[in-house]
Design a protein around this motif. Structure first.
Motif, mmCIF file in Angstrom:
data_model
loop_
_atom_site.group_PDB
_atom_site.id
_atom_site.type_symbol
_atom_site.label_atom_id
_atom_site.label_comp_id
_atom_site.label_asym_id
_atom_site.label_seq_id
_atom_site.Cartn_x
_atom_site.Cartn_y
_atom_site.Cartn_z
ATOM 1 N N THR A 61 0.837 -1.206 0.000
ATOM 2 C CA THR A 61 0.000 0.000 0.000
ATOM 3 C C THR A 61 0.867 1.249 0.000
ATOM 4 O O THR A 61 0.581 2.226 -0.707
ATOM 5 N N ILE A 62 1.945 1.222 0.786
ATOM 6 C CA ILE A 62 2.881 2.346 0.798
ATOM 7 C C ILE A 62 3.462 2.569 -0.593
ATOM 8 O O ILE A 62 3.563 3.702 -1.075
ATOM 9 N N LEU A 63 3.819 1.481 -1.263
ATOM 10 C CA LEU A 63 4.426 1.585 -2.588
ATOM 11 C C LEU A 63 3.420 2.027 -3.654
ATOM 12 O O LEU A 63 3.807 2.621 -4.663
ATOM 13 N N ARG A 64 2.136 1.771 -3.433
ATOM 14 C CA ARG A 64 1.138 2.292 -4.369
ATOM 15 C C ARG A 64 1.041 3.807 -4.269
ATOM 16 O O ARG A 64 0.782 4.493 -5.249
ATOM 17 N N VAL A 65 1.276 4.319 -3.056
ATOM 18 C CA VAL A 65 1.236 5.770 -2.849
ATOM 19 C C VAL A 65 2.565 6.408 -3.248
ATOM 20 O O VAL A 65 2.606 7.469 -3.866
ATOM 21 N N ASP A 66 3.660 5.743 -2.879
ATOM 22 C CA ASP A 66 5.008 6.272 -3.146
ATOM 23 C C ASP A 66 5.832 5.165 -3.804
ATOM 24 O O ASP A 66 6.533 4.413 -3.140
ATOM 25 N N GLU A 67 5.722 5.084 -5.124
ATOM 26 C CA GLU A 67 6.321 3.953 -5.849
ATOM 27 C C GLU A 67 7.843 3.995 -5.904
ATOM 28 O O GLU A 67 8.469 3.023 -6.324
ATOM 29 N N ARG A 68 8.463 5.085 -5.450
ATOM 30 C CA ARG A 68 9.928 5.191 -5.449
ATOM 31 C C ARG A 68 10.501 5.154 -4.027
ATOM 32 O O ARG A 68 11.593 5.647 -3.782
#
Length: 217
Positions: A61-68
């Motif tokens: 979920t974190i990576l969906r918001v901040d993919e980098r």
């Protein structure tokens, strides 16, 4: 006159609309940051509790918001490694490395390559990690393990000597002593073991002193 009134009303509406947009713009990042903080807390706690599915969901979920987010990829790699999903773990560590080159990601990749028997790749990963950060004893110890499996006693001993130079604790000294034995350097091994015994003696004495005396009735 009516036109002026309409123009004035339109100007007031535009000002109020822009103000509302600005306030909303400030509120959204704040809510987003708060949500990300909660997700990080869930991920950390779930990893500690070995609730891997919950931790994975939070990190994804974190990576969906901040993919980098390199840190999230690193944590996800650690999670997959704990579950022995080594292919996924390596992919995560490599993505993290591409986003934020650092020795820790390389070291983690090296450990997985070592675990899966990909020794040449493991050696290269540890060499690159050491090149980036050459003052961490654990990196040299891991590199020495690879060289031992590759049958290069010289590189193994050299790496362990560097580790001991950085952190001369009884454990690393013992590992080096064992390596000297395997390399046919029995005299050097004996000297190191005497050093380990000398280091252990003061600790044993200190424990004895700290023990309360029995009261004689």
């Amino acid at each position: 006159m009516l036109g002026l009134i309409l123009l004035f009303a339109l100007g007031v509406w535009v000002l109020l609309y822009q103000r509302n947009l600005n306030e909303t713009g400030l509120e959204l990042p704040s809510k987003l940051a708060s949500r990300l903080d909660r997700l990080w807390q869930v991920a950390h706690q779930s990893l500690r509790d070995k609730k891997y599915l919950r931790a994975e969901k939070a990190l994804l979920t974190i990576l969906r918001v901040d993919e980098r987010n390199a840190t999230a990829y690193n944590r996800l790699g650690i999670l997959y490694a704990k579950q022995r999903a080594y292919g996924d773990a390596i992919e995560c560590f490599e993505i993290a490395q591409s986003l934020d080159p650092n020795a820790s990601s390389l070291h983690n990749v090296g450990l997985i390559y070592l675990e899966t028997g990909q020794l040449e790749k493991a050696a290269l990963a540890f060499e690159q990690a050491i090149e980036m950060e050459n003052d961490v004893a654990a990196r040299y110890i891991a590199y020495a393990k690879v060289q031992e499996k590759l049958g290069d006693a010289k590189k193994m001993v050299s790496a362990l000597e560097r580790a001991v130079g950085l952190d001369p604790n009884p454990q690393s000294l013992g590992i080096l002593a064992d390596a000297y034995d395997r390399a046919g350097e029995a005299e050097l091994a004996a000297k190191l073991r005497k050093k380990v015994e000398a280091m252990a003696a003061p600790e044993a004495s200190a424990k004895t002193i700290r023990q309360p005396r029995k009261v004689v009735m």
